[in-house]
Design a protein around this motif. Structure first.
Motif, short mmCIF file in Angstrom:
data_model
loop_
_atom_site.label_atom_id
_atom_site.label_comp_id
_atom_site.label_asym_id
_atom_site.label_seq_id
_atom_site.Cartn_x
_atom_site.Cartn_y
_atom_site.Cartn_z
N ALA A 100 0.83 -1.21 0.00
CA ALA A 100 0.00 0.00 0.00
C ALA A 100 0.86 1.26 0.00
O ALA A 100 0.52 2.26 -0.64
CB ALA A 100 -0.92 0.00 1.22
N TRP A 101 2.00 1.23 0.69
CA TRP A 101 2.86 2.40 0.70
C TRP A 101 3.52 2.62 -0.66
O TRP A 101 3.69 3.74 -1.10
CB TRP A 101 3.92 2.25 1.78
CG TRP A 101 4.78 3.47 1.92
CD1 TRP A 101 6.02 3.65 1.41
CD2 TRP A 101 4.45 4.68 2.59
NE1 TRP A 101 6.49 4.89 1.73
CE2 TRP A 101 5.54 5.55 2.44
CE3 TRP A 101 3.34 5.11 3.29
CZ2 TRP A 101 5.55 6.81 2.98
CZ3 TRP A 101 3.35 6.38 3.83
CH2 TRP A 101 4.45 7.21 3.67
N GLN A 102 3.88 1.53 -1.32
CA GLN A 102 4.50 1.66 -2.64
C GLN A 102 3.51 2.18 -3.67
O GLN A 102 3.89 2.91 -4.58
CB GLN A 102 5.03 0.31 -3.12
CG GLN A 102 6.30 -0.13 -2.46
CD GLN A 102 6.73 -1.50 -2.94
OE1 GLN A 102 5.98 -2.21 -3.58
NE2 GLN A 102 7.96 -1.87 -2.62
N HIS A 103 2.25 1.82 -3.55
CA HIS A 103 1.25 2.18 -4.56
C HIS A 103 0.31 3.27 -4.07
O HIS A 103 -0.82 3.36 -4.52
CB HIS A 103 0.45 0.94 -4.94
CG HIS A 103 1.28 -0.09 -5.65
ND1 HIS A 103 2.07 -0.98 -4.97
CD2 HIS A 103 1.45 -0.34 -6.96
CE1 HIS A 103 2.69 -1.75 -5.83
NE2 HIS A 103 2.33 -1.40 -7.05
N ARG A 104 0.76 4.12 -3.17
CA ARG A 104 -0.12 5.16 -2.65
C ARG A 104 -0.46 6.21 -3.69
O ARG A 104 -1.49 6.84 -3.60
CB ARG A 104 0.50 5.80 -1.42
CG ARG A 104 1.76 6.59 -1.70
CD ARG A 104 2.44 7.04 -0.42
NE ARG A 104 3.62 7.81 -0.68
CZ ARG A 104 4.80 7.30 -0.96
NH1 ARG A 104 4.95 5.99 -0.98
NH2 ARG A 104 5.84 8.06 -1.20
N ASP A 105 0.38 6.42 -4.70
CA ASP A 105 0.11 7.40 -5.74
C ASP A 105 -0.06 6.74 -7.10
O ASP A 105 0.06 7.39 -8.12
CB ASP A 105 1.27 8.40 -5.84
CG ASP A 105 1.38 9.24 -4.57
OD1 ASP A 105 0.33 9.48 -3.96
OD2 ASP A 105 2.49 9.63 -4.22
N GLY A 106 -0.32 5.46 -7.15
CA GLY A 106 -0.41 4.75 -8.41
C GLY A 106 0.74 3.75 -8.49
O GLY A 106 1.35 3.40 -7.49
N ALA A 107 1.03 3.30 -9.68
CA ALA A 107 2.11 2.33 -9.85
C ALA A 107 3.45 2.98 -9.54
O ALA A 107 3.66 4.16 -9.82
CB ALA A 107 2.11 1.79 -11.27
N PRO A 108 4.39 2.25 -8.95
CA PRO A 108 5.68 2.85 -8.62
C PRO A 108 6.45 3.22 -9.89
O PRO A 108 6.50 2.46 -10.84
CB PRO A 108 6.41 1.77 -7.82
CG PRO A 108 5.71 0.51 -8.15
CD PRO A 108 4.30 0.87 -8.51
N GLY A 109 7.03 4.40 -9.90
CA GLY A 109 7.81 4.85 -11.04
C GLY A 109 6.99 5.50 -12.13
O GLY A 109 7.53 6.07 -13.06
N VAL A 110 5.68 5.46 -12.02
CA VAL A 110 4.81 6.07 -13.02
C VAL A 110 4.21 7.32 -12.39
O VAL A 110 3.55 7.25 -11.37
CB VAL A 110 3.70 5.10 -13.46
CG1 VAL A 110 2.75 5.78 -14.42
CG2 VAL A 110 4.30 3.86 -14.07
N TYR A 111 4.46 8.44 -13.01
CA TYR A 111 3.94 9.69 -12.51
C TYR A 111 2.78 10.11 -13.36
O TYR A 111 2.89 10.28 -14.57
CB TYR A 111 5.03 10.77 -12.51
CG TYR A 111 6.19 10.41 -11.63
CD1 TYR A 111 6.08 10.53 -10.25
CD2 TYR A 111 7.37 9.93 -12.16
CE1 TYR A 111 7.13 10.18 -9.42
CE2 TYR A 111 8.43 9.58 -11.34
CZ TYR A 111 8.30 9.72 -9.98
OH TYR A 111 9.34 9.37 -9.17
N GLN A 112 1.66 10.28 -12.74
CA GLN A 112 0.47 10.68 -13.46
C GLN A 112 0.39 12.20 -13.45
O GLN A 112 0.35 12.82 -12.40
CB GLN A 112 -0.77 10.10 -12.82
CG GLN A 112 -0.80 8.59 -12.82
CD GLN A 112 -1.99 8.05 -12.06
OE1 GLN A 112 -2.71 8.80 -11.43
NE2 GLN A 112 -2.17 6.75 -12.13
N THR A 113 0.41 12.79 -14.62
CA THR A 113 0.30 14.23 -14.72
C THR A 113 -0.98 14.56 -15.45
O THR A 113 -1.38 13.87 -16.38
CB THR A 113 1.49 14.83 -15.48
OG1 THR A 113 1.55 14.26 -16.78
CG2 THR A 113 2.80 14.57 -14.75
N THR A 114 -1.60 15.61 -15.03
CA THR A 114 -2.80 16.06 -15.72
C THR A 114 -2.41 17.21 -16.63
O THR A 114 -1.63 18.09 -16.23
CB THR A 114 -3.86 16.54 -14.70
OG1 THR A 114 -3.29 17.57 -13.90
CG2 THR A 114 -4.32 15.39 -13.82
N PRO A 115 -2.90 17.21 -17.83
CA PRO A 115 -2.54 18.31 -18.74
C PRO A 115 -3.14 19.62 -18.25
O PRO A 115 -4.20 19.65 -17.62
CB PRO A 115 -3.15 17.87 -20.07
CG PRO A 115 -4.22 16.92 -19.73
CD PRO A 115 -3.79 16.25 -18.47
#
Length: 159
Positions: A100-115
């Motif tokens: 859960a800590w690794q995936h708190r913001d989504g997949a590890p290493g993948v940064y989700q940016t909103t345009p």
């Protein structure tokens, strides 16, 4: 009447053989204590992974306690069973908290940016809303062309 004290005669009959000590109790208590310590550490992400081998040792001790208890002729071996359950829960919690800590913001290493939103072109808007010209400043300093003193009232009456 036997020569036992009264409290012993109530709880223990002279006809029954003395109770055998529970062979799995010390092993079960040790496994249960290991499970409690492992569960206390398991909630901490990444550090809780240290609880996995400790809880694994608790599971092994609980299995040994069950085997020893059954070999001694005991029908109930609830303490080692509870200790094994507690150790397995601590293993699951340690993996779950780290995941859960690794995936708190989504997949590890993948940064989700909103345009960024597109700018709105106000020239195409119809209606009473007129866009403000960009050359006009939004704040204008007031001009002080007025006299700083008030005029004195005249004492003569005008007729």
């Amino acid at each position: 009447m036997p020569l036992y004290p009264f409290y012993l005669s109530v709880f223990e009959s002279a006809d029954q053989p003395p109770a055998r000590p529970n062979a799995s109790t010390p092993i079960g208590v040790i496994a249960f204590m290991i499970g409690v310590v492992a569960l206390a550490v398991a909630w901490i992400p990444y550090l809780g992974m240290l609880a996995v081998p400790v809880a694994g040792a608790g599971v092994v001790l609980a299995i040994v306690g069950i085997v020893v208890g059954r070999a001694a002729g005991q029908r109930r071996v609830l303490l080692p069973l509870g200790a094994m359950f507690l150790c397995l829960i601590s293993i699951a919690v340690s993996y779950g908290s780290t995941y859960a800590w690794q995936h708190r913001d989504g997949a590890p290493g993948v940064y989700q940016t909103t345009p960024a939103p597109r700018p709105i072109d106000m020239r195409s808007v119809k209606g009473p809303f007129v866009p403000m010209p960009t050359t006009q400043p939004t704040f204008v300093m007031p001009h002080f062309d007025r006299p700083t003193t008030l005029p004195t009232p005249s004492t003569d009456v005008e007729r």
